[in-house]
Scaffold this motif. Sequence first.
Motif, PDB file in Angstrom:
ATOM      1  N   ALA A  10       0.828  -1.201   0.000  1.00 17.88           N
ATOM      2  CA  ALA A  10       0.000   0.000   0.000  1.00 17.88           C
ATOM      3  C   ALA A  10       0.867   1.257   0.000  1.00 17.88           C
ATOM      4  O   ALA A  10       0.567   2.240  -0.703  1.00 17.88           O
ATOM      5  N   PHE A  11       1.940   1.223   0.777  1.00 15.14           N
ATOM      6  CA  PHE A  11       2.870   2.364   0.808  1.00 15.14           C
ATOM      7  C   PHE A  11       3.489   2.577  -0.570  1.00 15.14           C
ATOM      8  O   PHE A  11       3.558   3.704  -1.076  1.00 15.14           O
ATOM      9  N   LEU A  42       5.619  12.938   1.931  1.00 10.54           N
ATOM     10  CA  LEU A  42       4.822  12.199   2.914  1.00 10.54           C
ATOM     11  C   LEU A  42       5.066  12.672   4.344  1.00 10.54           C
ATOM     12  O   LEU A  42       4.242  12.434   5.227  1.00 10.54           O
ATOM     13  N   ALA A  43       6.191  13.343   4.576  1.00 10.11           N
ATOM     14  CA  ALA A  43       6.466  13.868   5.918  1.00 10.11           C
ATOM     15  C   ALA A  43       5.559  15.042   6.259  1.00 10.11           C
ATOM     16  O   ALA A  43       5.463  15.430   7.428  1.00 10.11           O
ATOM     17  N   PRO A  45       1.747  15.967   6.107  1.00  7.66           N
ATOM     18  CA  PRO A  45       0.411  15.411   5.826  1.00  7.66           C
ATOM     19  C   PRO A  45      -0.432  16.282   4.910  1.00  7.66           C
ATOM     20  O   PRO A  45      -1.117  15.763   4.025  1.00  7.66           O
ATOM     21  N   GLN A  46      -0.381  17.620   5.099  1.00  3.72           N
ATOM     22  CA  GLN A  46      -1.210  18.492   4.260  1.00  3.72           C
ATOM     23  C   GLN A  46      -0.724  18.488   2.817  1.00  3.72           C
ATOM     24  O   GLN A  46      -1.524  18.436   1.874  1.00  3.72           O
ATOM     25  N   ALA A  47       0.595  18.521   2.621  1.00  2.08           N
ATOM     26  CA  ALA A  47       1.128  18.481   1.258  1.00  2.08           C
ATOM     27  C   ALA A  47       0.782  17.159   0.581  1.00  2.08           C
ATOM     28  O   ALA A  47       0.470  17.122  -0.615  1.00  2.08           O
ATOM     29  N   THR A  48       0.821  16.068   1.339  1.00  3.65           N
ATOM     30  CA  THR A  48       0.446  14.762   0.787  1.00  3.65           C
ATOM     31  C   THR A  48      -1.012  14.766   0.347  1.00  3.65           C
ATOM     32  O   THR A  48      -1.354  14.292  -0.742  1.00  3.65           O
ATOM     33  N   LEU A  49      -1.875  15.319   1.193  1.00  5.23           N
ATOM     34  CA  LEU A  49      -3.301  15.383   0.851  1.00  5.23           C
ATOM     35  C   LEU A  49      -3.531  16.238  -0.390  1.00  5.23           C
ATOM     36  O   LEU A  49      -4.318  15.865  -1.275  1.00  5.23           O
ATOM     37  N   ASP A  50      -2.817  17.373  -0.475  1.00  2.63           N
ATOM     38  CA  ASP A  50      -2.962  18.243  -1.650  1.00  2.63           C
ATOM     39  C   ASP A  50      -2.579  17.513  -2.923  1.00  2.63           C
ATOM     40  O   ASP A  50      -3.236  17.659  -3.966  1.00  2.63           O
ATOM     41  N   LEU A  51      -1.516  16.713  -2.854  1.00  5.05           N
ATOM     42  CA  LEU A  51      -1.055  16.009  -4.045  1.00  5.05           C
ATOM     43  C   LEU A  51      -1.992  14.858  -4.401  1.00  5.05           C
ATOM     44  O   LEU A  51      -2.321  14.642  -5.573  1.00  5.05           O
TER      45      LEU A  51
END
Length: 270
Positions: A10-11, A42-43, A45-51
């Motif tokens: 999954a990762f 991935l470090a 969380p908000q940037a990961t969600l945006d992407l």
Amino acid sequence: MSLDTADALAFDHTVSTMATTMRVLGHPGDLDVRRAHAVGVLADPQATLDLLTAADLADPDRAVDPDMDPAICVAEDVAHATANPFRHPGRAGGVVRELRITDRDLLDDRHGVAVSPKLGPILLGRLRTWLLNAGTITINPVVDLDPRAHPPVDEHDPPARMAAMVRHRDPTCVYPACTRPSVHADLDHIDAYVPLDQGGPPGQTRPANLAPLCRRHHRAKTFGHFTYRRLPDSTYEWTLPTGRTITTHPPTPRPEPPSPPAPRGHHRRT
């Protein structure tokens, strides 16, 4: 890291999805570069969600025009942002980085180098880029390495500036051949501290009586009959339980840069 197989798959899928989205958004790197960038994202969380919100950008059935979708604009910033060790989302008070830099380094626009115990050598051009994108920056005063600037105290624990001075002076544990960074070491009283109410003299906590020892060698000194002393030339002479003595020399200082050549048509006086 060790993961359950399902979690590892999954990762890997998430990293691949982020790397693919970066390519659609114009990231110029090849697959391995984009995957490495994705792991760094991935470090945050908000940037990961945006992407990941823009992960269906290549979907032909997407109803929203990507050029007008605000989520895509944010994702593009994430896809092209460079890593910055001065940003740490969610950490109260921001992130603290120790940098060792001289005025000569700051004046050299081309070849200046700052040194960080954690990050290693950093070109000033890269450092400027990090700082410009770091948001609010607080600069703490420099640490004066002159012992006279740190008067002795009677408490067992040294003041913060004295502790920083000792760790700057000795960047590693001073036990022979130990390379553990002093930033993670205990500050040991070379001559054991005796509380004043038990007859100890005043001023025992001072730079000349402090040295960084990693926890293992601190215990060896405290419980294993190891002794040592600091010599005037900044070396440490250790006496082992067998009676053998070993000397720890300070790290070799960085050589001074060469003097700039004298302008043509002028003679330098000596």
